[in-house]
Scaffold this motif. Structure first.
Motif: not given
Length: 176
Positions: A1-20
């Protein structure tokens, strides 16, 4: 499983934002530590979370010492800029003189200190910016003048065509 390119923008989900945030903060702290060890440099890092919590890393004795050192550097830099501004009027006369190109071509940069080279670079960048700005102004003025002349010529052309049409009409009327 490879890495995917992450678009740099604000993460909408609060939980995912905190984990990141948590993972990336840890990675940033790790990279700061590695840089300080590998390159033998002092690093001070302060991060504030979205909730206002402070996270810090310092490779030196203490974060307070590092911040004091930074403040001293900023104050010295500001003082140096103030002293650089005083002889600026004398230098402006030099930079606007007719022999500027000759002066620059004769300049031996090998004999200059870092501070003098930085000052020279700043003046050259300022002069280049002023030159480009003046060139743009002159070009804009020339284009505006040409547009005005084109407008006058079109109006004159229309006037001449109208006069020519009237002359042809009167000539045909006299002939008939």
């Amino acid at each position: 499983m490879g890495r995917r390119k992450l678009q740099i923008k604000r993460i909408a989900d609060r939980h995912n934002r905190q984990v990141t945030f948590s993972k990336r903060r840890s990675g940033l702290m790790k990279k700061a530590h590695e840089l300080s060890v590998l390159c033998d440099v002092e690093i001070a890092l302060v991060v504030f979370s979205g909730h206002g919590r402070q996270y810090e890393f310092c490779s030196g004795e203490s974060l307070g010492n590092a911040l004091d050192r930074y403040q001293t550097y900023v104050n010295e830099d500001a003082a140096a800029k103030d002293t650089d501004d005083k002889p600026k009027d004398d230098l402006n006369a030099l930079w606007t003189g007719p022999g500027l190109l000759e002066l620059i071509s004769e300049l031996d940069v090998d004999l200059l200190t870092t501070k003098e080279l930085e000052l020279l670079e700043t003046h050259l960048a300022t002069l280049l910016g002023q030159t480009r700005q003046r060139k743009t102004e002159l070009t804009t003025e020339a284009v505006a003048t040409l547009h005005e002349k084109e407008k006058q010529l079109r109006e004159e052309k229309i006037l001449l065509e109208n006069q020519r049409g009237k002359n042809i009409f009167y000539t045909q009327k006299k002939i008939a």
